[in-house]
Design a protein around this motif. Structure first.
Motif, short mmCIF file in Angstrom:
data_model
loop_
_atom_site.label_atom_id
_atom_site.label_comp_id
_atom_site.label_asym_id
_atom_site.label_seq_id
_atom_site.Cartn_x
_atom_site.Cartn_y
_atom_site.Cartn_z
N ALA A 81 0.84 -1.21 -0.16
CA ALA A 81 -0.10 0.12 0.08
C ALA A 81 0.98 1.22 0.06
O ALA A 81 1.93 1.26 0.39
CB ALA A 81 -1.04 0.05 1.20
N HIS A 82 0.25 2.21 -0.60
CA HIS A 82 0.93 3.57 -0.58
C HIS A 82 0.08 4.47 -0.05
O HIS A 82 -1.24 4.48 -0.06
CB HIS A 82 1.52 4.12 -2.15
CG HIS A 82 2.49 3.17 -2.60
ND1 HIS A 82 3.82 3.80 -2.98
CD2 HIS A 82 2.65 1.92 -2.94
CE1 HIS A 82 4.38 3.24 -3.37
NE2 HIS A 82 3.95 1.84 -3.38
N VAL A 83 0.60 5.68 0.57
CA VAL A 83 -0.11 6.64 1.07
C VAL A 83 0.57 8.10 0.55
O VAL A 83 1.58 8.27 0.54
CB VAL A 83 -0.08 6.89 2.76
CG1 VAL A 83 -0.83 7.94 3.31
CG2 VAL A 83 -0.44 5.53 3.40
N LEU A 84 -0.57 8.82 -0.11
CA LEU A 84 -0.21 9.94 -0.68
C LEU A 84 -0.25 11.17 0.20
O LEU A 84 -1.48 11.31 0.75
CB LEU A 84 -0.96 10.33 -1.84
CG LEU A 84 -0.64 11.27 -2.80
CD1 LEU A 84 0.98 11.35 -3.33
CD2 LEU A 84 -1.52 11.58 -4.17
N LEU A 85 0.70 12.14 0.92
CA LEU A 85 0.38 13.09 1.80
C LEU A 85 0.59 14.63 1.03
O LEU A 85 1.24 14.60 -0.01
CB LEU A 85 1.69 13.03 2.61
CG LEU A 85 1.92 11.71 3.43
CD1 LEU A 85 3.19 12.02 4.35
CD2 LEU A 85 0.66 11.33 4.34
N ARG A 86 -0.18 15.40 1.71
CA ARG A 86 0.06 16.77 0.94
C ARG A 86 0.13 17.73 2.20
O ARG A 86 -0.38 18.05 3.01
CB ARG A 86 -1.73 17.23 0.30
CG ARG A 86 -1.49 18.58 -0.16
CD ARG A 86 -2.81 18.94 -1.02
NE ARG A 86 -3.92 19.09 0.17
CZ ARG A 86 -4.07 20.10 0.85
NH1 ARG A 86 -3.49 21.14 1.00
NH2 ARG A 86 -5.30 19.90 1.75
N LEU A 87 1.42 18.26 2.12
CA LEU A 87 2.03 19.28 3.21
C LEU A 87 1.30 20.46 2.80
O LEU A 87 0.66 20.84 1.99
CB LEU A 87 3.51 19.08 2.89
CG LEU A 87 4.24 18.10 2.91
CD1 LEU A 87 6.02 18.16 2.79
CD2 LEU A 87 3.87 17.16 4.20
N ASP A 88 1.59 21.35 3.96
CA ASP A 88 0.89 22.71 3.89
C ASP A 88 1.14 23.50 2.89
O ASP A 88 0.37 24.24 2.45
CB ASP A 88 1.29 23.37 5.31
CG ASP A 88 0.71 22.68 6.52
OD1 ASP A 88 -0.23 21.86 6.52
OD2 ASP A 88 1.13 23.09 7.47
N ASP A 89 2.61 23.28 2.41
CA ASP A 89 2.87 24.19 1.20
C ASP A 89 2.56 23.43 -0.38
O ASP A 89 2.86 24.12 -1.12
CB ASP A 89 4.35 24.40 1.17
CG ASP A 89 5.09 23.01 1.17
OD1 ASP A 89 4.32 21.97 1.17
OD2 ASP A 89 6.49 22.98 0.98
N GLY A 90 1.70 22.46 -0.12
CA GLY A 90 1.09 21.75 -1.45
C GLY A 90 1.98 20.87 -1.94
O GLY A 90 1.57 20.04 -3.02
N THR A 91 3.07 20.58 -1.19
CA THR A 91 3.93 19.51 -1.83
C THR A 91 3.38 18.16 -1.65
O THR A 91 2.89 17.92 -0.51
CB THR A 91 5.46 19.51 -0.90
OG1 THR A 91 5.93 20.95 -1.07
CG2 THR A 91 6.49 18.40 -1.65
N LEU A 92 3.67 17.13 -2.63
CA LEU A 92 3.04 15.96 -2.45
C LEU A 92 4.21 14.82 -2.10
O LEU A 92 5.24 15.06 -2.75
CB LEU A 92 2.26 15.57 -3.51
CG LEU A 92 1.05 16.37 -4.11
CD1 LEU A 92 0.36 15.49 -5.48
CD2 LEU A 92 -0.19 16.25 -3.12
N VAL A 93 3.69 14.02 -1.11
CA VAL A 93 4.68 13.20 -0.84
C VAL A 93 4.21 11.69 -0.71
O VAL A 93 3.15 11.48 -0.27
CB VAL A 93 5.45 13.56 0.61
CG1 VAL A 93 6.32 12.30 0.93
CG2 VAL A 93 6.18 14.69 0.78
N ASP A 94 4.80 10.80 -1.33
CA ASP A 94 4.67 9.43 -1.48
C ASP A 94 5.32 8.36 -0.42
O ASP A 94 6.36 8.69 -0.29
CB ASP A 94 4.70 8.89 -2.89
CG ASP A 94 4.03 7.51 -3.09
OD1 ASP A 94 2.79 7.38 -3.15
OD2 ASP A 94 4.79 6.37 -3.01
N LEU A 95 4.30 8.06 0.39
CA LEU A 95 4.92 6.90 1.52
C LEU A 95 4.56 5.59 1.06
O LEU A 95 3.31 5.24 0.98
CB LEU A 95 4.22 7.43 2.70
CG LEU A 95 4.77 6.69 4.00
CD1 LEU A 95 4.71 7.92 5.27
CD2 LEU A 95 3.93 5.47 4.48
#
Length: 524
Positions: free
Chosen positions: A194-208
């Motif tokens: 499984a993957h989790v897609l994060l959106r930080l406060d500045d709009g950056t997307l991080v894939d975990l």
């Protein structure tokens, strides 16, 4: 193969298959229950250790309380067993199954018990890990995020990387959830994790990327099941073949004993259905061989005795030729020698016929033939050679209707001829051949008005070289083989020959009975 034996073997195979499936299912569930427990504890350990290492987790991660029923308690407040308490004291993560999910616990550095409750441990641990990672990444300036990602990834046991390639973005439904909640759990089609897609406060997307989920069909489990199934099959096959091998060895041992001369050795089939038919056939063959060997011994003994008399007479005739004083005396001795040679020829013919019938029999070419015609032919021939006797055939109209039978004409003619000739030899005046045929069987009775045969000798007369009188001169006739040949001819026709007393004529009555149509195989 008998249907009953096939069904029994089939039922055993079904039972064995069911046993293997049941054993493999129990083993699969038992092994995977332990494996899944171990995997749950190992999978959630990085998250629990991260939380336990935080000085004030309830304040820093206060959202864990509402999401995952996060709580902190002292060891005495929770009624755990000694094993769980000891494991927690070692710093291990403990997972307990409850009615509403998995309760995950760990002991922090201050001796407190931290516990969280997950509905689905894989999904909940992934989302909780992503939320913690997002909190820490939001608090770090952009230039320090890569270093923080490496630290968080190593500590939480995941892989994190910013999404820089637009083609690597998941579908619109995942992006929509990210825009609403800030995170979204998804399963890429080609990935096993499984993957989790994060959106930080500045709009950056991080894939975990999370570790792979629990796999109940891991190759060690499959190999274990195959090994167990193969072992059970091998054990069942060994137990089945052990009995067969034991019975085959018994047959082999008996065969060796027979080869050494123990003709009375027989195979005991026991309870084995697999070799019982083989044992019956083998014992039947052994009995046949024993009988043939016995017949051979008797034949050798009897033939040597039968040949001695005509040979002695020939030798005596030759000596008398030397001292013959007239042509008449010389001719008399020559006629005697010729008669002795003819007797030897007849004896050899009888012996060869009997041996051929005893040692497996001739190749009978059964054909549909009128038995009544054969009887009339024999009666006519015997009447010509014995004009002083009355030899008659008794065939009624009903028997004439069923006179066509599957026989070997030449040998049946020989059998009837032997009986009629034997009856005429001992009859006073009259011999009668009575035929009674029906749809299923044929019966021929040869009766005479002679002295008959004592009842205690009824079976003896069919023994080779057996004669009830002690005379062995040409005037008595016969060599004791005629009736033996008759019985063997009837044997190869699937019938039998027996003797009794004639109620009407008072002498002996020899009977031939056989099936009218070709038998499937002769009875042993």
């Amino acid at each position: 193969m008998p249907l009953k034996f096939f069904l029994k073997l089939y039922a055993r195979l079904i039972g064995l298959t069911f046993l293997i499936l049941l054993l493999c299912a129990a083993l699969f569930l038992g092994v995977n229950s332990v494996r899944e427990q171990f995997w749950q504890e190992r999978f959630s350990a990085p998250l629990l250790r991260w939380i336990a290492a935080t000085p004030h987790p309830q304040q820093q991660y206060h959202w864990l309380v509402s999401f995952y029923d996060f709580g902190v308690a002292s060891p005495g407040d929770l009624p755990f067993s000694d094993v769980i308490t000891e494991r927690l004291s070692y710093g291990q993560v403990v997972v307990l199954e409850t009615s509403i999910g998995q309760q995950v616990m760990i002991r922090d550095g201050q001796g407190r018990i931290l516990n969280l409750r997950f509905g689905d441990i894989y999904t909940d641990v992934a989302e909780a890990t992503a939320l913690i990672a997002r909190i820490h990444l939001d608090n770090i300036p952009v230039e320090g995020r890569n270093e923080m990602m490496e630290q968080v990834s190593g500590a939480l046991g995941v892989e994190m990387a910013p999404v820089q390639d637009q083609s690597a973005l998941p579908g619109p439904d995942v992006l929509e959830r990210v825009s609403e909640r800030g995170i979204s759990l998804y399963h890429p089609p080609s990935a096993d994790r499984a993957h989790v897609l994060l959106r930080l406060d500045d709009g950056t997307l991080v894939d975990l990327a999370m570790p792979p989920p629990f796999n109940p069909w891991a190759w060690p489990v499959v190999m274990l099941l195959l090994t167990v199934a193969g072992g059970v099959l091998a054990l069942a096959l060994y137990l089945a073949l052990r009995g067969v091998d034991s019975n085959l060895r018994a047959v082999e041992s008996v065969a060796i004993r027979i080869a050494r001369g123990e003709m009375g050795a027989r195979v005991d089939a026991g309870d084995s259905r697999l070799v019982s038919r083989l044992a019956v056939a083998f014992n039947s063959m052994a009995e046949h061989i024993q009988r043939l060997v016995g017949v051979q011994r008797e034949m050798i003994h009897a033939v040597s005795h039968e040949l001695r008399t005509p040979v002695a007479r020939i030798r005596f005739g030759i000596q008398m030729i030397e001292s013959a004083s007239s042509p008449e005396a010389l001719q008399k001795q020559l006629d005697g020698i010729d008669g002795d040679i003819q007797e030897l020829d007849e004896l050899i013919d009888e012996i060869l016929t009997y041996a051929r019938l005893e040692q497996g029999g001739p190749v009978f070419a059964l054909q549909e033939t009128s038995v009544s015609d054969i009887v009339r032919q024999v009666v006519s021939e015997q009447q010509m050679t014995r004009p002083r006797h009355s030899i008659e055939a008794d065939i009624d109209e009903e028997s004439e209707r069923w006179s066509l039978s599957d026989v070997e004409p030449r040998y049946l003619h020989r059998a009837i001829q032997n009986l009629v000739g034997n009856a005429a030899r001992y009859a006073d005046h009259r011999v009668r051949v009575r035929c009674r045929f029906d749809e299923d069987n044929c019966r021929i009775d040869v009766e005479d008005d002679g002295p008959g045969i004592p009842e205690e000798d009824w079976e003896k007369v069919f023994t080779a070289f057996a004669r009830l009188d002690d005379s062995r001169t040409r005037t008595s006739g016969g060599y004791g083989l005629g009736l033996s040949i008759v019985r063997r001819i009837l044997y190869w026709h699937g019938g039998q020959a027996f003797v009794s007393r004639s109620e009407e004529l008072g002498g002996a009555r020899f009977s031939l009975v056989w099936p009218r149509k070709k038998p499937t195989e002769p009875a042993l």
